[in-house]
Scaffold this motif. Structure first.
Motif: not given
Lengths: 342, 342, 342, 342
Positions: A205, A231, D244, D296
């Protein structure tokens, strides 16, 4: 007959290449190398090839790769770049199924792959082997960087939107899921069936190597910077990638279906499935990317589903498609297999 | 081109037949019938056929089956026997992938299939379509009874021993395991993934329809009565049968490996793997029976492992192999696919 | 509270022991050792234990195992025999979940385990920890040899027949199938999901270590030599063993159901399911052996199905059952969990 | 002892409720109803309950539900609303595990569930049974709407961000994946193992019933409208949901980890795993939501991973947690099981 050599035939990508090439009408496999398995019949390691492939693994040094028309590298990252310059100098063309030539910027490559690049000068020459983007360049290439599996699914999925400037390029989301063969044939605890079976999770991630490859692709064709959140997830199955992609339309009145239809008209290995839910099994064993594009309500978010077999259109099949283009064979030679379902 | 019709194309056997025939160089598919799906494109139900098969299901009554050279029945038991006499009378040859013509004795058939047979007179004429046993008879047959999946694996596994009189025929044990596609594409709770996934069990321990079929095969070739205990099991996977067979050798000094080697010399679709452990994935999607035979110590018990893909060598592939023989095509036409592994 | 230590807590057997002991009302876990993971929180390796077990792995040498009431060895074969004599000398009782003390004959042990035994003198004292056979001896034992997973399923399945002399002991067949966790948590290519998923095969057909253990059990209770053919298979699932057992009745008029009912009357962890087909999921996570016994027709062959969870009744659960007996706790303390289905 | 009745005990949610309640120290199961199975022992349908639950299914009309303290509905949507008013009038409290009382707006309910609501007046009173949001209201409730499985995972994942106003509420993305037990125990072709095994796909991309439920939750706590794109996917496994989640931070300097830590401090059934990749198996069989939150790079996109067992924290376990609150039992009574891994 094209005479080909394969360096590194003991992984899943190599095995899949063998499965396809063993039935390819225009190819003769001259050598398959493996330092650790030299001398062993390939079919002993891969029993599905018994009766179809009567070759032994050979020492990389002794295989006469320099006499081949084409050498495939189905090796870990960092291997192909060692031998490619010499092969090219001997007039051998090269397709690397690993990542050595996928990124144009050597600094970016070194950051993600953790080693210095051995032949950065070739990065510019190497042609990114996604035929739906680069068909003409591939025909004449000496050196092909065969795309990663995730980048194939995500790039083909986003491409029509990004090329057309139809989505805001600063916030693209790719939620991708892969079967376990994508991680290769490595003896690691984390890939045991007792660890990954009957379970699902995201991984990497914080950042994955395929993100800069996808970004490079999209940026190249969009002509502007793109912001991508990528992801990856691990699915308890063996083959297949599904990527669900999200973007924000800049113009809600756009005919999205038409955009995809036009972009992929004539593409044999891209199948649009309007209104559908492509499943990975529908492309299992086939060199195909199946795509559906849709919207949920009127909120301006476009959702793309893109599926491939990671070992075929995401690796070995795509490599053969590239080979066919390089050697002026029919693009689908050796790639006619229908997916195995159920 | 052989013009073929398929009756009942909505199950897994039918879908597999379509996958193989769509790439067969000598076949033209004229019609696929399904009462419930008439008018629907086949590729809508089976998305893996998108782009490879451009046909709709048609009404059984309206399909011009009488004009075909060959009709395959991929229907539930009891259907083929309704229409076969009329088709044969029109000069159409028939391959039934169900059980209607597999047993010679109508009384035994009725006991196991729970209905009266509609054309018992054809049972004698019907040729049991296991080419490794019956090749010559198949070439000239009008009507083929395509073997069951378990009987294919078990018969080919036991055959060399039984033909040679090498084992005591009165106590043969076949412990067989099948993936879930063997149970067909029926909406039943017992086949849901949440019911059969991650679990293993025996079923039909009290007796299974395939036992009399296997017994009939072995008895025919042994020339004596055989006593068989057959226990099928359900494996949490989709394709594949493995049968582990046990017999007691009558002569411990026998060269068992030689027996199998001689019996299957020249057979393209049987592969012996001495000393090995054939796995079902090594034949997934391929028309192949892979066999290993061995002994544990010196106790006179012989253990045979026999694996097939239940939908290919156990159903559709075998049917095409039979068709090739009936129409004097190369026996392996359309059946060259290498198994998909991993 | 019983103070226990666990040597080798990084495999599946150790993890399962932790899962059970963490909720056991009469136990305090003092130490879990692992040389390679010393200092790491156990819950980092096994996230399902987060919040339930607040311990770190410790160095085997520094763990005060000599102060424990009981030490479990969940180690590879050959480890427990190194430290067991010293522990016993300190008054610590020992349960070995590996094979070090399972075979009575050191020569047989050395042949199958490929190393010399370090304390053959203890083999006689060690009590084989199958409570349904040995309950009284277990109560007083200092050293328990916890049975193997296959031997548990096969022994409990055959026991009533063999004890009663109901079958010909010279030809017993055990066709056993196990989920992949039975092979442990080792980084080996052959256990990757991409290798063992969606496939089925036999293994160790030439001979498996568990065969002499089963033979020793049956011989002990039969009072005569037994001839056993044992073939293990690998099932694409994580937990569970199913064993299908075949024997030839010496007297066809025997009341087999009654035999089993009487033998297992009062046994909390053996469940008879007459006429049924026990599936492995029905015991997943539970300390239970579920058995069905039946006949096919009148041919004198008896078929037994026996299922367990290889990690529970086949390993850690059985170890806790033994511990309960050794410390005079209720036999089912900590073992009340119902199987997880689906 | 709380006397409970269960209406509809033949699905997976009902079976899981039975598994938990059979071991609950404060509950007595009075009746389990099923019209189709009335008179049959529950343990015949669910063999894992053999020995743990000695009850037969009873006719809904004859079960004395009015005498219970609490009735659970584990029925298809549209059933609970038929009998709930009468039960409440008799002083029986109700927990509906289906969707009948989850949406506050009857018009929205009718649009998504395709039928008129029978008791819209109760929608306002019904308490949404997510204890981490509504603990105090649950204690006093007569009628609990037990949340859907996806809404549990997604709401708990997004909640800290949305409550704190940390993300732009107009573009939230939830890419959710579920094992097949989430679709229930219905005999439909689309859920056969041969259809959904070894494959992955999105479904209901055009819109899913759980989206309005999630939106209602987030809107309630955010105090403003939210824009949510929700895409569910089917994973080839039995239990587990992973969601997610993607959101755009309004303030990049925010301490996201602290936000989650503070919000879930003291919550026994929410586990934060900073920097980790929670997998569904780590909560299999456990009443737990495990969450990781991360970024990220520096692009302002926050990524949340949230996993639950859809049958436990996503259904039956949560219902028992609600029951414990309603009857002033310890909140974790009967819910202490550790997840089953591997």
């Amino acid at each position: 007959m094209i005479e080909v050599g394969i360096v590194g035939g003991t992984g899943y990508t190599g095995a899949e290449l063998l499965r396809i090439l063993a039935r390819h009408p225009g190819v003769k496999i001259q050598a398959i190398t493996s330092r650790s398995e030299a001398g062993q019949p390939v079919a002993e390691m891969f029993p599905h090839l018994r009766g179809s492939l009567d070759l032994c693994f050979s020492e990389p040094d002794k295989a006469e790769l320099g006499d081949c028309d084409l050498v495939f590298f189905a090796t870990p990252n960092g291997t192909a770049m060692q031998s490619t310059p010499a092969l090219l100098a001997s007039g051998v063309r090269v397709i690397d199924l690993a990542a050595d030539f996928r990124l144009k910027d050597p600094a970016v490559w070194e950051r993600w792959y953790g080693m210095p690049h051995q032949c950065p000068a070739l990065l510019e020459e190497a042609v990114y082997g996604l035929p739906e983007l680069n068909r003409e360049a591939i025909r004449d290439a000496r050196l092909i960087a065969n795309p990663g599996c995730y980048p194939t699914a995500v790039t083909l999925g986003f491409l029509p939107l990004v090329e057309a400037g139809a989505v805001d390029p600063s916030w693209l989301i790719a939620d991708a899921k892969s079967g376990v063969s994508g991680a290769g044939r490595k003896a690691t605890t984390g890939l045991l069936m007792a660890e990954v079976g009957e379970s699902f999770k995201a991984y990497s991630v914080a950042g994955h190597r395929h993100a800069p490859e996808i970004t490079q692709n999209l940026k190249h064709f969009a002509g502007v910077d793109v912001g991508l959140t990528f992801v990856p997830h691990l699915v308890p199955m063996i083959r297949g990638i599904e990527a669900t992609l999200y973007g924000r339309l800049v113009d809600a009145s756009l005919d999205i279906q038409g955009l995809y239809r036009d972009r992929y008209a004539g593409e044999v290995f891209v199948d649009l499935m309007p209104g559908g839910h492509p499943d990975t099994r529908s492309v299992r064993g086939a060199n195909l990317c199946r795509i559906a594009v849709s919207q949920q309500g009127q909120d301006g978010v476009v959702v793309v589903q893109s599926v491939i077999d990671n070992l075929v259109k995401g690796a070995a099949g795509q490599a053969v498609q590239n080979m066919n283009l390089m050697f002026a064979l029919p693009e689908s030679a050796g790639l006619e297999s229908i997916a195995l379902l159920p």
